[in-house]
Design a protein around this motif. Structure first.
Motif, PDB file in Angstrom:
ATOM      1  N   PHE A  91       0.904  -1.295   0.434  1.00  0.00           N
ATOM      2  CA  PHE A  91       0.253  -0.629  -0.196  1.00  0.00           C
ATOM      3  C   PHE A  91       0.985   1.160  -0.098  1.00  0.00           C
ATOM      4  O   PHE A  91       0.664   2.094  -0.462  1.00  0.00           O
ATOM      5  N   LYS A  92       2.079   1.314   0.711  1.00  0.00           N
ATOM      6  CA  LYS A  92       2.824   2.352   0.882  1.00  0.00           C
ATOM      7  C   LYS A  92       3.548   2.690  -0.308  1.00  0.00           C
ATOM      8  O   LYS A  92       3.629   3.944  -0.760  1.00  0.00           O
ATOM      9  N   VAL A  98       1.298   6.225  -7.244  1.00  0.00           N
ATOM     10  CA  VAL A  98      -0.119   7.464  -7.471  1.00  0.00           C
ATOM     11  C   VAL A  98       0.016   8.800  -7.051  1.00  0.00           C
ATOM     12  O   VAL A  98       0.360   9.919  -8.314  1.00  0.00           O
ATOM     13  N   ALA A  99       0.817   8.954  -5.688  1.00  0.00           N
ATOM     14  CA  ALA A  99       1.230  10.648  -5.825  1.00  0.00           C
ATOM     15  C   ALA A  99       1.986  11.182  -6.830  1.00  0.00           C
ATOM     16  O   ALA A  99       2.189  12.031  -6.628  1.00  0.00           O
ATOM     17  N   SER A 100       3.122  10.003  -7.007  1.00  0.00           N
ATOM     18  CA  SER A 100       3.932  10.622  -7.564  1.00  0.00           C
ATOM     19  C   SER A 100       3.938  11.043  -9.624  1.00  0.00           C
ATOM     20  O   SER A 100       4.202  11.930  -9.723  1.00  0.00           O
ATOM     21  N   THR A 105       3.069  18.027 -11.994  1.00  0.00           N
ATOM     22  CA  THR A 105       2.451  19.099 -12.955  1.00  0.00           C
ATOM     23  C   THR A 105       2.732  18.712 -14.757  1.00  0.00           C
ATOM     24  O   THR A 105       2.333  19.149 -15.111  1.00  0.00           O
ATOM     25  N   THR A 106       3.504  18.127 -14.767  1.00  0.00           N
ATOM     26  CA  THR A 106       4.551  17.801 -15.785  1.00  0.00           C
ATOM     27  C   THR A 106       3.702  16.908 -16.336  1.00  0.00           C
ATOM     28  O   THR A 106       3.515  16.606 -17.843  1.00  0.00           O
ATOM     29  N   ASN A 107       3.021  15.538 -15.594  1.00  0.00           N
ATOM     30  CA  ASN A 107       1.679  15.259 -16.107  1.00  0.00           C
ATOM     31  C   ASN A 107       0.468  15.936 -17.292  1.00  0.00           C
ATOM     32  O   ASN A 107      -0.288  14.605 -17.576  1.00  0.00           O
ATOM     33  N   ARG A 108      -0.107  16.628 -16.792  1.00  0.00           N
ATOM     34  CA  ARG A 108      -0.864  17.556 -16.903  1.00  0.00           C
ATOM     35  C   ARG A 108      -0.976  18.092 -18.636  1.00  0.00           C
ATOM     36  O   ARG A 108       0.104  18.905 -18.871  1.00  0.00           O
ATOM     37  N   PRO A 109      -2.066  17.719 -19.159  1.00  0.00           N
ATOM     38  CA  PRO A 109      -1.468  18.413 -20.432  1.00  0.00           C
ATOM     39  C   PRO A 109      -2.208  20.251 -20.371  1.00  0.00           C
ATOM     40  O   PRO A 109      -3.185  20.099 -18.962  1.00  0.00           O
ATOM     41  N   PRO A 110      -1.463  21.147 -20.599  1.00  0.00           N
ATOM     42  CA  PRO A 110      -2.228  22.663 -20.694  1.00  0.00           C
ATOM     43  C   PRO A 110      -3.349  23.046 -21.094  1.00  0.00           C
ATOM     44  O   PRO A 110      -3.899  22.215 -21.929  1.00  0.00           O
TER      45      PRO A 110
END
Length: 141
Positions: A91-92, A98-100, A105-110
């Motif tokens: 779980f840890k 998941v957090a990583s 913000t680099t994983n989100r499209p603008p």
């Protein structure tokens, strides 16, 4: 989750195992299925908070929803621990993964005109512990 929570889960798994007359593989499957039952109880509580069943009216509070959500979490922990003795570390590691991938913000499209941010419902609920039932106004930003 802290060590105390996982120690409690270990004790619950040992108790459930000792009380079960079923084969371990069947018991494991039933613990997975128990998750569906518990999520259904969350749904029932939300419906009760909103008074969406005209026959029953307002039957639950947001505190009831919180309690049912805790049951889902605990049931999932028991199922994971039943399936793998190293549940706490699994779980840890999963939470870190998941957090990583989610909190950067680099994983989100603008956002652009072609890719606008999606509308998110905003639910303004009654304060925790309030005795007023059904005080919910869903709105959209």
């Amino acid at each position: 989750m802290d060590a105390e929570a996982w120690e409690t889960v270990d004790r619950l798994v040992a108790w459930l195992d000792a009380e079960s007359a079923l084969a371990p593989d069947v018991e494991l499957l039933l613990r997975f299925m128990k998750l569906s039952e518990e999520t259904g109880e969350v749904t029932e509580a939300v419906i009760g908070v909103l008074g969406q069943n005209p026959r029953k009216g307002l039957t639950h509070t947001w505190d009831d929803v919180d309690s049912e959500l805790c049951d889902v979490i605990l049931t999932a922990m028991v199922a994971l621990r039943t399936r793998n003795p190293d549940a706490a570390n699994i779980f840890k590691a999963h939470m870190a993964s998941v957090a990583s991938r989610s909190l950067t913000t680099t994983n989100r499209p603008p956002h652009s005109r072609e890719n606008p941010p999606r509308a998110r419902p905003v639910v303004r609920a009654q304060p925790a512990g309030s005795t007023v039932r059904g005080a919910v106004n869903p709105t959209f930003d």
